[in-house]
Structures are given as structure tokens and as C-alpha cells.
Scaffold this active site. Structure first.
Site, PDB file in Angstrom:
ATOM      1  N   CYS A  29       0.845  -1.189   0.000  1.00  0.00           N
ATOM      2  CA  CYS A  29       0.000   0.000   0.000  1.00  0.00           C
ATOM      3  C   CYS A  29       0.885   1.245   0.000  1.00  0.00           C
ATOM      4  O   CYS A  29       1.873   1.304   0.722  1.00  0.00           O
ATOM      5  CB  CYS A  29      -0.941   0.097   1.183  1.00  0.00           C
ATOM      6  SG  CYS A  29      -2.122  -1.253   1.246  1.00  0.00           S
TER       7      CYS A  29
ATOM      8  N   ARG B 246       4.153  -0.556  -4.572  1.00  0.00           N
ATOM      9  CA  ARG B 246       3.764  -1.014  -3.236  1.00  0.00           C
ATOM     10  C   ARG B 246       2.431  -1.763  -3.230  1.00  0.00           C
ATOM     11  O   ARG B 246       1.983  -2.251  -2.199  1.00  0.00           O
ATOM     12  CB  ARG B 246       3.673   0.179  -2.280  1.00  0.00           C
ATOM     13  CG  ARG B 246       4.954   0.965  -2.166  1.00  0.00           C
ATOM     14  CD  ARG B 246       4.805   2.121  -1.212  1.00  0.00           C
ATOM     15  NE  ARG B 246       4.565   1.654   0.134  1.00  0.00           N
ATOM     16  CZ  ARG B 246       5.515   1.303   0.990  1.00  0.00           C
ATOM     17  NH1 ARG B 246       6.772   1.399   0.631  1.00  0.00           N
ATOM     18  NH2 ARG B 246       5.225   0.877   2.184  1.00  0.00           N
TER      19      ARG B 246
ATOM     20  N   TRP C 149      -2.691  -2.806  -1.711  1.00  0.00           N
ATOM     21  CA  TRP C 149      -2.403  -4.234  -1.832  1.00  0.00           C
ATOM     22  C   TRP C 149      -3.301  -4.883  -0.801  1.00  0.00           C
ATOM     23  O   TRP C 149      -3.105  -4.729   0.407  1.00  0.00           O
ATOM     24  CB  TRP C 149      -0.929  -4.501  -1.523  1.00  0.00           C
ATOM     25  CG  TRP C 149      -0.504  -5.902  -1.798  1.00  0.00           C
ATOM     26  CD1 TRP C 149      -0.085  -6.422  -2.996  1.00  0.00           C
ATOM     27  CD2 TRP C 149      -0.427  -6.981  -0.851  1.00  0.00           C
ATOM     28  NE1 TRP C 149       0.239  -7.757  -2.852  1.00  0.00           N
ATOM     29  CE2 TRP C 149       0.045  -8.123  -1.549  1.00  0.00           C
ATOM     30  CE3 TRP C 149      -0.695  -7.113   0.504  1.00  0.00           C
ATOM     31  CZ2 TRP C 149       0.235  -9.361  -0.932  1.00  0.00           C
ATOM     32  CZ3 TRP C 149      -0.506  -8.350   1.120  1.00  0.00           C
ATOM     33  CH2 TRP C 149      -0.042  -9.445   0.392  1.00  0.00           C
TER      34      TRP C 149
ATOM     35  N   ASN D 180      -1.793   2.315   5.565  1.00  0.00           N
ATOM     36  CA  ASN D 180      -0.901   1.231   5.163  1.00  0.00           C
ATOM     37  C   ASN D 180      -0.574   0.457   6.430  1.00  0.00           C
ATOM     38  O   ASN D 180      -0.045   1.025   7.379  1.00  0.00           O
ATOM     39  CB  ASN D 180       0.376   1.838   4.546  1.00  0.00           C
ATOM     40  CG  ASN D 180       1.461   0.808   4.311  1.00  0.00           C
ATOM     41  OD1 ASN D 180       1.179  -0.365   4.137  1.00  0.00           O
ATOM     42  ND2 ASN D 180       2.698   1.253   4.312  1.00  0.00           N
ATOM     43  N   GLY D 181      -0.927  -0.826   6.456  1.00  0.00           N
ATOM     44  CA  GLY D 181      -0.682  -1.629   7.649  1.00  0.00           C
ATOM     45  C   GLY D 181      -1.890  -2.491   7.944  1.00  0.00           C
ATOM     46  O   GLY D 181      -2.774  -2.653   7.089  1.00  0.00           O
TER      47      GLY D 181
ATOM     48  N   GLU E 219      17.037 -18.372  -6.899  1.00  0.00           N
ATOM     49  CA  GLU E 219      16.705 -17.010  -7.334  1.00  0.00           C
ATOM     50  C   GLU E 219      16.145 -17.046  -8.772  1.00  0.00           C
ATOM     51  O   GLU E 219      15.189 -16.349  -9.088  1.00  0.00           O
ATOM     52  CB  GLU E 219      17.953 -16.118  -7.220  1.00  0.00           C
ATOM     53  CG  GLU E 219      17.803 -14.698  -7.701  1.00  0.00           C
ATOM     54  CD  GLU E 219      16.666 -13.912  -7.053  1.00  0.00           C
ATOM     55  OE1 GLU E 219      16.091 -14.354  -6.059  1.00  0.00           O
ATOM     56  OE2 GLU E 219      16.332 -12.843  -7.604  1.00  0.00           O
TER      57      GLU E 219
ATOM     58  N   LYS F 197      12.407 -15.782  -9.808  1.00  0.00           N
ATOM     59  CA  LYS F 197      12.162 -14.766 -10.846  1.00  0.00           C
ATOM     60  C   LYS F 197      11.142 -15.282 -11.859  1.00  0.00           C
ATOM     61  O   LYS F 197      10.234 -14.566 -12.263  1.00  0.00           O
ATOM     62  CB  LYS F 197      13.452 -14.395 -11.611  1.00  0.00           C
ATOM     63  CG  LYS F 197      14.472 -13.582 -10.892  1.00  0.00           C
ATOM     64  CD  LYS F 197      14.127 -12.121 -10.735  1.00  0.00           C
ATOM     65  CE  LYS F 197      13.363 -11.866  -9.482  1.00  0.00           C
ATOM     66  NZ  LYS F 197      14.049 -11.715  -8.270  1.00  0.00           N
TER      67      LYS F 197
ATOM     68  N   GLU G  44       7.650 -15.380 -10.301  1.00  0.00           N
ATOM     69  CA  GLU G  44       7.096 -14.053 -10.007  1.00  0.00           C
ATOM     70  C   GLU G  44       6.525 -13.371 -11.240  1.00  0.00           C
ATOM     71  O   GLU G  44       5.465 -12.772 -11.183  1.00  0.00           O
ATOM     72  CB  GLU G  44       8.197 -13.129  -9.450  1.00  0.00           C
ATOM     73  CG  GLU G  44       8.523 -13.345  -8.010  1.00  0.00           C
ATOM     74  CD  GLU G  44       9.647 -12.418  -7.539  1.00  0.00           C
ATOM     75  OE1 GLU G  44       9.508 -11.833  -6.476  1.00  0.00           O
ATOM     76  OE2 GLU G  44      10.666 -12.291  -8.249  1.00  0.00           O
TER      77      GLU G  44
ATOM     78  N   HIS H  18      16.299 -38.006  -5.260  1.00  0.00           N
ATOM     79  CA  HIS H  18      15.489 -38.345  -4.088  1.00  0.00           C
ATOM     80  C   HIS H  18      14.051 -37.862  -4.228  1.00  0.00           C
ATOM     81  O   HIS H  18      13.380 -37.634  -3.225  1.00  0.00           O
ATOM     82  CB  HIS H  18      16.136 -37.768  -2.826  1.00  0.00           C
ATOM     83  CG  HIS H  18      17.503 -38.309  -2.586  1.00  0.00           C
ATOM     84  ND1 HIS H  18      17.728 -39.626  -2.272  1.00  0.00           N
ATOM     85  CD2 HIS H  18      18.724 -37.732  -2.673  1.00  0.00           C
ATOM     86  CE1 HIS H  18      19.023 -39.834  -2.141  1.00  0.00           C
ATOM     87  NE2 HIS H  18      19.654 -38.699  -2.384  1.00  0.00           N
TER      88      HIS H  18
ATOM     89  N   LYS I  25       6.196  -4.813  -3.975  1.00  0.00           N
ATOM     90  CA  LYS I  25       7.649  -4.752  -3.807  1.00  0.00           C
ATOM     91  C   LYS I  25       8.059  -4.726  -2.337  1.00  0.00           C
ATOM     92  O   LYS I  25       9.017  -5.354  -1.937  1.00  0.00           O
ATOM     93  CB  LYS I  25       8.196  -3.512  -4.518  1.00  0.00           C
ATOM     94  CG  LYS I  25       9.698  -3.469  -4.464  1.00  0.00           C
ATOM     95  CD  LYS I  25      10.301  -2.876  -5.686  1.00  0.00           C
ATOM     96  CE  LYS I  25      11.774  -3.138  -5.729  1.00  0.00           C
ATOM     97  NZ  LYS I  25      12.084  -4.526  -6.121  1.00  0.00           N
TER      98      LYS I  25
HETATM   99  C1  G6P Z   1       8.664  -8.872  -1.690  1.00  0.00           C
HETATM  100  C2  G6P Z   1       9.200  -8.549  -3.063  1.00  0.00           C
HETATM  101  C3  G6P Z   1      10.485  -9.336  -3.321  1.00  0.00           C
HETATM  102  C4  G6P Z   1      11.494  -9.081  -2.201  1.00  0.00           C
HETATM  103  C5  G6P Z   1      10.887  -9.403  -0.837  1.00  0.00           C
HETATM  104  C6  G6P Z   1      11.810  -8.962   0.298  1.00  0.00           C
HETATM  105  O1  G6P Z   1       8.183 -10.168  -1.669  1.00  0.00           O
HETATM  106  O2  G6P Z   1       8.233  -8.835  -4.058  1.00  0.00           O
HETATM  107  O3  G6P Z   1      11.049  -8.929  -4.555  1.00  0.00           O
HETATM  108  O4  G6P Z   1      12.625  -9.866  -2.415  1.00  0.00           O
HETATM  109  O5  G6P Z   1       9.658  -8.694  -0.672  1.00  0.00           O
HETATM  110  O6  G6P Z   1      11.934  -7.572   0.261  1.00  0.00           O
HETATM  111  P1  G6P Z   1      13.095  -6.761   0.954  1.00  0.00           P
HETATM  112  O7  G6P Z   1      12.765  -5.322   0.701  1.00  0.00           O
HETATM  113  O8  G6P Z   1      13.046  -7.107   2.406  1.00  0.00           O
HETATM  114  O9  G6P Z   1      14.367  -7.180   0.319  1.00  0.00           O
END
Ligand code: G6P
Length: 615
Positions: A2, A27, A77, A102-103, A487, A491, A494, A510, A610
Site C-alpha cells: 500500500c 507497493r 495491496w 498502510n498496515g 533465485e 524470478k 514471479e 530423491h 515490492k
Molecule cells: C517482496 C518482493 C520481493 C522481495 C521481498 C523482500 O516479496 O516482491 O522482490 O525480495 O519482498 O523484500 P526486501 O525489501 O526485504 O528485500
């Protein structure tokens, strides 16, 4: 999670609210809305489901007639209540109070039941609406808006960043924060609030960063701040070094693409003033770094998402190179179990935003468990909750990252962790001058090596077409490359919505080998290291089960290309530190190009945000 923006000025505020929301969309983007006090102090509100663009269209359809000098806006969000118009912020109580939040208010059910008995009705399913009603109720017994907010806030448990306006107090915005970020922008023709400085760069570069529990009364020419206990406090004004252009797309199609290509520069910036010609400057981690590091006997890393994957790479480095025991755990688990934290632990939080709620809470939990630990946060955000709570701070200097899928934050975190590994190794006297010089040389070569890896884009683009009809993919690696495979899988998930899993290549037999057939592409990372021969055997096992394979290799790994197997050389002769950073690049490019083929919203993938500032 948010985004909030608001302001009180001598001009129309609507354009700035929309511009701010566009900068805050990373956000959350389930719905958005804004409200202004128009002539005669009447609330004028617009809300739309979906992205901010829909709100802009909504306002155009109303001939852009919503105008006023004071207003607040929000991009959501969703947590409590689906993304619908009624659940979109701003919320209003009794035509007297309106707010954006926000929260999460955790005791909202209890508050709601109480408010229903007092005659309040609810237009939404959110936890936020109780805040508006609580403030309206408090206004009956308080003589100012700020004292009403101070009174109401006492009844909330949970987290909040709030922007509040009232038709009865048309000259002010009240801002409050606890557990969610909020900054005040100090302007010439007005004052503003936002979840992030980026939303306000067009009107000011001067910011006040509110502290936990602060409540501020913001008027066009005056800002008054009180702390949690109601004491008048003076918070410093800081000048932002962000430039408005840094958050523009430039010649790129997507922020993710821009940020992938910015990595060479981001790494140069991370290294600047942190290394000399041949050594790492321990003081880069803070004045107390040397003293703290000489005391520590183990490391605990806590993070979420991509940052967690960076932590996994660091575990290999810290134990292998700096010879110090290291554990890595996701914050959402750590904060709720009862971990054992030994004295002399360096507790590291890794976070791009510095605001991820689980990571912040895990740090607080750790401090409660053992107050003798030392804390370090590695973050991209100088003014964040994590920096305020940590003994040592290391800023990644990646620059603003807008794409929800993290790219340059990950590689700059790895560079920061490499500097830390070297610093600890030096202080513990387990690496010598020659090894240190080799690490520094490798780090300095990174920008050039990344540029070379980026040259494989054309070939990767062709490979991406294969994923058009696929539902799953498997990523394999050994050692640090297992973390890089994780990672890569994250990606792909996501931004292309293809189910992807990462496995240590030796673990395949396994279980996951049962999944392999021609419809399951397997992506393997083959650096030229001590595990290469083992990896090659694992690849044979996969190959003989009919998989379509893609192998990103070191030129000297010489993985033998077989039928339905594509081997792409990415680099040659890399060390333990440079290799995982460089092998990240083709995986970023692969997921980006698969997402383009799948026509997803690369920078704003569905359901994600994000910065996750709620649990
Ligand atoms: C969210 C984002 C990710 C990020 C994660 C941790 O899930 O979509 O891209 O890696 O938060 O965020 P931070 O700001 O703590 O690295």
C-alpha cells in the site's frame, strides 16, 4: 505494501496525488483512490479497482473536476477485503474524517463490534474503516484533530502509516506511523506526506523521516510532531540525493529491464569508497565494525524473498572463506519460533526496502531473545526501520529499484556480503593479503563481466520461446549455484507465473526426478568448480529421462551438448565470489523474456508488491 501520498498546498493537489501514486504503485496495485476537500470543505473522492491508470481514466471521465488544495491518496495491496471499489481507500466516517492507511489493525473485529453499538455503519470489509470511525468518535471529546487521532490510536493494535484529513479542520493533514513507513516532504508552497520519498521528488527534496509512534500535524506553513508519549519533538530535515530522473524508464520498455542493465553501475556504486586498490575497508560497515566483528563467533542471517536467496549464497562464503558458522532463515519463520541465539552472534538482516514487516519483527524478536547480540542491516534504504534498529548499517547503493521482481538489489546485496565475508576473514586472520587482493580484483571485474554476460541476451531470448506452453520448470545447481537456481526459479515464478522449483542437483534423485519429462524444461548452472564433475553426472541423469535442458556454463566447464540440450557459455574462469553473481544475469534475462512472451505485466506482476510492510 500500500502506498500513501497527500499534501496541503496553495495549488490544486490532484495532479501531485496522481503522480505520487504512480511512483508508489510498486507497493500495491489492486485498487487506488484519492480524496480532496473541495470548495466549502466537502469531500470529493474517486476510487477505482486495478492500477492507477484506471483511477486516472475515472478522473478524466469526470472531466478532471475533482480539485482542492488538500488531499490524500492511496494505492492498495489487499489484505482484509477483496480489491473492490468499496474496499478501496480513502475511507470516510460521517462525512467528517477521511483517511488512507498502510498496515493492519489486528483488533479491528473487536473495534468494529463496539462501533456498531455506537451507531456507526460500515461501507467496506477492510480493517481500515474502524480507524476512521474511531477518530470521528474521538472528535466528540477532543478539541483538535491531532488530539482526536492521539486518543483514537491508543485503541489500535497492529501497524499503521496514516494520512488523515477532516472537513472540520480543512487546513491540515495528520500523519501517523507505527510499523509502516511514512515521510513528510517539506515544500515551499506546501507540505506533503508519502510512504516513500520517490512520490514527492517533483515538489521537494527536503524530508522528515517520522519515527515509530510519531504523529504529525501538517499545515501549509507549519509542521508539528509529537512522539508516542505525546511529547513535542524536533525531527531533522534531510536532503534527499535521489534525482527525479532516476525513477523514469528512459529508453527501456520496463523497469526490470532497465534495472538488469543498470547492474554494472549499481555494483560500481556499491564498491565505491568501500575498497582500495587491493583491500576491503572494514570501516565501510561502520565505526564499530572492527570491534564488533572481532568479538563475533557466528552469524545469523534473516531475510525474505530475493534477499533470502542472497543470504543463502553468503552462508557458503562465510563458512568457506571467513570460516565462521552461519545460519540463514526466512524472517516469517524465525520471528515465531523460539530460536537459540548465542552471545557473540552477528545478526544480519538483509532487505532491499529495509521495511519488510517480517524482517523488522524478526530483528526485534532477536533483540528480545538475547540483548548481547550485535546487529547489522544490509539495505538499499538509508532511512528505514531496519537502519534505525541496527548497530551497523551497510547501504547497497543500488539506486531506486521499481520493478517488483528484484534484480540489481540482489547482485548488490551479494557484493555487500562479499565485502563482509572478506572483512570478517581479515579480522579473524583466516585470509591473507594475497587472498584479499584476489577477492578485490574479482569484485572490480564484476561490472565488465556483467556486461559480457548481458551480451547473451539474443540467445536467451530465443530460448525463452520454449517456455510459452510450459507449466513448470526445474532449476538445478550445486553449492552457491543452488541459491542462484533458487533465485532463478523465484524470478520465473514471479513474473511469468510458471511454476518453478530449484533443487540442489545432487538431491534430484530423491524425488523430483519423477517429474522430469519432455514438458519440464530443466535449467542448470555449470560453473567450473570442484563440483563440476558431480553436476555433469546429475545432468546425465536428467538427460536420460527425456528433459529439454538449458545449461548456462563456464566456457571451461565443457558440458557436452546432447540432443535437446542447449549449452550457453556465460563466462570463464570465475572465482567463488564472482561466479554466483555472474550466473544470476542469464537467469534474470530468461525470466524477463519468458514474461514478455507470456505477455504478463513484468513490472507489476499479479498479487505481488515490492515492499511487504504487512505480515
Ligand atoms: C517482496 C518482493 C520481493 C522481495 C521481498 C523482500 O516479496 O516482491 O522482490 O525480495 O519482498 O523484500 P526486501 O525489501 O526485504 O528485500
Amino acid at each position: 505494501m500500500c502506498g500513501i501520498v497527500g499534501g496541503v498546498t496553495n495549488k490544486d493537489i490532484t495532479t501531485l496525488l496522481l503522480e505520487g501514486l504512480n511512483h508508489l504503485e510498486y507497493r500495491g496495485y489492486d485498487s487506488s483512490g484519492l480524496i480532496v476537500l473541495s470548495k466549502n470543505n466537502i469531500f470529493d473522492r474517486a476510487r477505482s479497482v486495478g492500477k492507477v491508470k484506471n483511477l486516472e481514466d475515472n478522473l478524466k471521465a469526470r472531466d478532471n473536476k475533482i480539485k482542492g488544495n488538500i488531499g490524500i491518496a492511496h494505492t492498495r495491496w489487499a489484505t482484509h477485503g477483496e480489491p473492490t471499489i468499496n474496499n478501496a481507500h480513502p475511507h470516510i466516517s460521517m462525512n467528517s474524517v477521511s483517511l488512507v492507511h498502510n498496515g493492519i489493525i489486528e483488533n479491528y473485529v473487536e473495534l468494529k463490534n463496539d462501533q456498531l453499538t455506537k451507531g456507526y455503519t460500515f461501507a467496506s470489509e477492510t480493517d481500515t474503516e474502524v480507524i476512521a470511525h474511531a477518530i470521528d468518535f474521538a472528535m466528540k471529546s477532543c478539541s483538535t484533530l491531532i488530539s482526536s487521532v492521539q486518543l483514537a490510536i491508543k485503541s489500535f493494535s497492529g501497524s499503521y502509516g496514516l494520512g488523515i484529513i477532516s472537513s472540520k479542520y480543512p487546513d491540515q493533514i495528520i500523519a501517523a506511523r507505527k510499523g509502516s513507513p511514512l515521510v513528510i516532504g517539506v515544500g515551499v508552497n506546501g507540505n506533503y506526506i508519502a510512504s516513500d520519498q520517490m512520490a514527492l521528488l517533483s515538489v521537494t527534496k527536503e524530508f522528515i523521516f517520522l519515527e515509530e509512534g510519531d504523529i504529525a500535524e501538517i499545515k501549509i506553513d507549519k509542521i508539528t510532531i509529537y512522539d508516542l508519549d505525546g511529547n513535542l519533538v524536533d525531527r531533522p530535515i534531510k536532503t534527499s540525493n535521489l534525482k527525479p530522473g532516476q525513477t523514469d524508464l528512459g529508453n527501456y520498455d520496463h523497469f526490470m529491464q532497465k534495472e538488469i542493465f543498470e547492474q554494472p553501475q549499481a555494483i560500481r556504486d556499491t564498491l565505491e569508497s568501500r575498497i582500495t586498490n587491493d583491500s576491503v575497508l572494514i570501516s565501510a560497515f561502520g565505526d564499530k565494525a572492527e570491534e564488533i566483528v572481532s568479538r563475533i563467533k557466528q552469524v545469523q542471517i534473516i531475510a525474505c524473498g530475493t534477499s533470502y536467496n542472497a543470504g543463502l549464497v553468503a552462508k557458503y562464503w562465510l563458512e568457506d572463506i571467513a570460516k565462521i558458522p552461519c545460519n540463514v532463515e526466512v524472517a516469517s519463520e524465525y520471528r515465531y519460533r523460539h530460536p537459540i541465539l548465542l552471545n557473540n552472534t552477528l545478526f544480519i538482516t538483509l532487505s532491499q526496502s529495509g521495511e519488510t514487516a517480517d524482517t523488522v519483527e524478526a530483528l526485534k524478536t532477536a533483540k528480545k531473545i538475547n540483548n548481547n547480540i550485535s546487529t547489522l542491516c544490509i539495505t538499499n534504504s538509508a532511512e528505514s526501520s531496519l537502519t534505525r534498529l541496527s548497530d551497523l548499517i551497510f547501504l547497497t547503493h543500488a539506486g531506486p529499484e521499481i520493478g517488483v521482481a528484484s534484480t540489481k538489489s540482489f547482485t548488490t546485496q551479494l557484493v555487500s556480503l562479499a565485502l563482509l565475508t572478506c572483512s570478517i576473514g581479515k579480522i579473524k586472520q583466516v585470509i591473507n593479503k594475497k587472498q584479499e587482493r584476489e577477492i578485490v580484483d574479482g569484485l572490480k571485474r564484476l561490472p565488465g563481466l556483467i556486461n559480457e554476460a548481458l551480451l547473451q541476451e539474443t540467445q536467451i531470448k530465443k530460448l525463452a520461446i520454449r517456455f510459452k506452453t510450459k507449466n513448470s520448470a526445474l532449476f538445478l545447481g550445486r553449492g552457491t549455484m543452488h541459491a542462484i537456481a533458487m533465485e532463478g526459479a523465484l524470478k520465473l515464478k514471479e513474473i511469468s507465473y510458471i511454476h518453478a522449483e530449484a533443487y540442489p542437483a545432487g538431491e534430484l534423485k530423491h524425488g523430483p526426478i519423477a517429474l522430469i519429462d519432455k514438458d519440464m524444461p530443466v535449467i542448470a548452472i555449470a560453473p567450473n568448480d570442484e563440483l563440476l564433475e558431480k553436476l555433469k553426472s546429475n545432468l546425465q541423469e536428467v538427460k536420460s529421462r527425456g528433459s529439454q535442458m538449458i545449461v548456462f556454463e563456464d566456457e571451461n566447464s565443457k558440458v557436452q551438448e546432447l540432443e535437446a540440450m542447449e549449452v550457453i557459455p556465460i563466462t570463464s574462469n570465475l572465482g567463488r565470489i564472482t561466479a554466483p553473481i555472474i550466473f544470476t544475469i542469464p537467469l534474470q534475462l530468461l525470466s524477463y523474456h519468458v514474461a514478455l512472451i507470456k505477455e504478463t505485466d513484468v513490472d507489476k506482476p499479479r498479487n505481488l508488491a515490492k515492499s511487504v510492510t504487512v505480515e
